[in-house]
Design an enzyme around this catalytic site. Structure first.
Site, short mmCIF file in Angstrom:
data_model
loop_
_atom_site.label_atom_id
_atom_site.label_comp_id
_atom_site.label_asym_id
_atom_site.label_seq_id
_atom_site.Cartn_x
_atom_site.Cartn_y
_atom_site.Cartn_z
N PHE A 477 0.91 -1.03 -0.01
CA PHE A 477 -0.04 -0.09 -0.13
C PHE A 477 0.83 1.12 0.03
CE2 PHE A 477 -3.36 2.91 1.16
CZ PHE A 477 -4.32 2.40 0.55
N CYS A 479 4.26 3.18 -2.81
CA CYS A 479 5.28 3.12 -4.08
C CYS A 479 4.62 3.45 -5.18
CB CYS A 479 6.00 1.91 -3.74
SG CYS A 479 6.80 1.43 -2.30
N GLU A 480 3.30 3.66 -5.40
CA GLU A 480 2.91 3.83 -6.86
C GLU A 480 3.64 4.92 -7.34
OE1 GLU A 480 0.81 7.24 -4.72
OE2 GLU A 480 1.62 5.16 -4.26
N ASP A 481 4.13 5.97 -6.93
CA ASP A 481 4.82 6.88 -7.63
C ASP A 481 6.23 6.57 -8.11
OD1 ASP A 481 5.65 6.79 -4.96
OD2 ASP A 481 5.79 8.97 -4.68
#
Length: 557
Positions: A477, A479-481
């Site tokens: 939930f 580290c998407e960037d």
């Protein structure tokens, strides 16, 4: 062509010799300083409408009419001149050429009540003859922007020209401004007044604290009985100004004892008064600097190659951060280039659009699964190529947003944002901006505040190649960037990120417990793990580093 020539004190008519660039003066129609004049052909006669521009009378509330059998004159005054000589808000001053609709003639007038050309009003001409004139106002349902001064007509819209096309549709051109008439002078005077007030406060504070006694030598005082040097006495006698100055200073020196008996600096009340005076001085100083050097107060968009554009603002949030969202929408919707705000709602009951105070359309996209990957979901309803991904807990000036947008338009193939990071290809430990500054370069931009191409970036993020990375994002939930930066770097060997330094930015998540990065140590540990996994999946960031302060405009210092 009849351009305004009121400064010449006359109304001039020009004839074209080579359309549209070459004209010559044909004649002077009238020896009057008329403004916003027009000529129309109505019922077999020509009519000239205008307002006399002079320092006397109600200039913006005055309307006069003349008539003639020829557009070249001679012109005779209307029997009822002046038709109007009333309040500036009445709409007497013309605001463009009249137009015909359904056989009726309509005159456009300016409401100059608040400032010159504040808004447009429309009047239906019911009677126009040599002996009479009558018009009535009709509704003009023009929707004003709620972006304030950041709108193209945020301060005023004062001229309108409409024409009917062969298709039957109408096209209109309107003149608008972000600042009111005389605003620059008004703001400068307010700034000077604030500076003067600060000077007065400083002098008062000096008297109150007895600083005048320290600054002004006692031998300057008129009642000083001590020994003076011959040189000083000769200088004093030769300068009348010095004697007056001594007289003023001697009086000032008597004041502190009286004031200190009234306000004692050593007491709580005295310190409170001094603190209040100091705070007032700081506030007035800031006000003065803002008005003198702060521009018009409107944060205008930046053009690129002479063109302006718009972008979609996308933020992801959930029910625990509703207060953040309301503040976020209220602020950023006023930025000039924001076309629409897209709220990706991850969890909880979403708010109604009517609950959000926005100057632009807001769309709430409710997600079934609470996932950070939803931020980059392909959305065919996004109308712009540019998307600003912005966390709902980041507040920065619209001007910084506009600068970032212009920079993205120069490099639409890159991630352009406000938070730089540097990932050492061998170290693979996540660090903050300090580490990037220490290494004098960056190779990542956090997408919590970044512009990108909505089509390229989102399709890249949801490609089959990015599937393992998305699974890591769901697992932690987080580290998407970081994943988006690796995908960009993996797709190109050239520079893929651009940094813009904001004037200021506030992270409001520090005021709330609802933030995944609240515990910095845990947050950085997870992101370091992501770095290692993404490096294995998509290759190392080794060799990628771009220096700060590489732009001529110094927006990346």
């Amino acid at each position: 062509m009849m351009p305004e020539s009121s400064q010449k004190g006359e109304l001039r008519l020009y004839r074209v010799t080579n359309f549209p660039l070459e004209w010559e003066l044909d004649r002077v129609i009238m020896k009057k300083p008329l403004i916003d004049s027009f000529i129309i052909d109505h019922n077999g006669e020509y009519w000239l409408f205008g307002s006399e521009h002079s320092s006397f009378g109600t200039t913006n509330g005055r309307l006069e009419i003349w008539y003639s059998s020829s557009p070249l004159g001679p012109w005779k005054p209307h029997k009822k001149n002046p038709i109007y000589n009333t309040y500036r808000s009445f709409g007497a001053r013309n605001g463009g050429r009249p137009f015909r609709y359904n056989g009726n003639l309509y005159r456009i007038g300016q409401d100059c009540g608040e400032t010159y050309g504040r808004r447009v009003r429309i009047f239906k001409v019911e009677v126009l003859s040599r002996v009479d004139y009558k018009e009535v106002e009709v509704p003009f349902p023009f929707e004003e922007s709620s972006k304030g001064r950041n709108a193209w007509n945020g301060a005023r819209y004062h001229h309108l020209d409409v024409q009917q096309l062969k298709s039957g549709e109408w096209v209109g051109v309107m003149d608008g401004d972000r600042v009111p008439s005389g605003d620059s002078v008004h703001r400068f005077l307010l700034g000077c007044a604030s500076v003067a007030a600060v000077s007065g406060l400083i002098l008062f504070l000096g008297v109150l604290l007895g600083a005048v006694n320290c600054i002004i030598p006692l031998n300057w005082c008129a009642d000083y009985s001590g020994k003076r040097s011959d040189t000083l006495i000769a200088w004093e006698r030769a300068n009348v100004f010095s004697s007056k100055l001594r007289r003023v200073f001697s009086r000032l020196n008597r004041v502190p004892s009286f004031l200190r008996s009234w306000i004692k600096p050593n007491t709580f009340a005295g310190r409170s008064v001094l603190t209040l005076i100091f705070a007032l001085g700081v506030a007035l100083s800031c006000t003065g600097v803002t008005f003198i050097y702060g521009g018009s107060g409107a944060e205008e968009p930046y053009s690129w190659k002479g063109q302006f554009s718009q972008f979609t603002l996308l933020t992801m949030t959930y029910d625990a951060r509703l207060w953040n969202l309301k503040m976020f929408v209220n602020h950023y919707s006023r930025c000039a280039s924001v076309k629409e705000i897209l709220v990706v709602w991850n969890k909880g009951i979403p708010p109604k659009v009517s609950d959000l105070n926005s100057a632009v359309p807001v769309r709430i996209r409710v997600e079934d699964l609470n996932s950070l990957n939803n931020r980059f979901k392909v959305d065919p309803l996004i109308k712009t190529r540019a998307v600003l991904e912005l966390d709902d807990d980041i507040m920065m000036p619209c001007d910084d947003v506009e600068r970032g947008f212009m920079l993205w338009r120069q490099h639409p193939d890159r991630i352009v944002g406000f938070y730089p990071r540097y990932v050492d290809g061998s170290r693979l430990e996540y660090s903050g901006e300090k580490y990037a500054r220490k290494n004098k370069g960056y190779n990542m931009i956090l997408t919590g505040a970044a512009f990108m191409d909505s089509q390229v970036a989102f399709e890249r993020y949801w490609s089959e190649q990015a599937k393992p990375g998305r699974e890591v994002v769901d697992k932690y939930f987080n580290c998407e960037d970081v994943l988006m930066n690796f995908l960009y770097a993996n797709a190109s060997s050239s520079k893929t990120v651009e940094y813009v330094r904001p004037a200021w930015a506030i992270d409001t998540s520090k005021l709330s417990s609802a933030a995944i990065s609240r515990d910095t140590n845990v947050h950085y540990k997870i992101r370091s793990e992501c770095l290692r996994k993404f490096s294995d999946m998509y290759g190392s960031m080794r060799g990628r580093r771009w220096e700060f302060d590489s732009r001529k405009d110094r927006w990346d210092v």
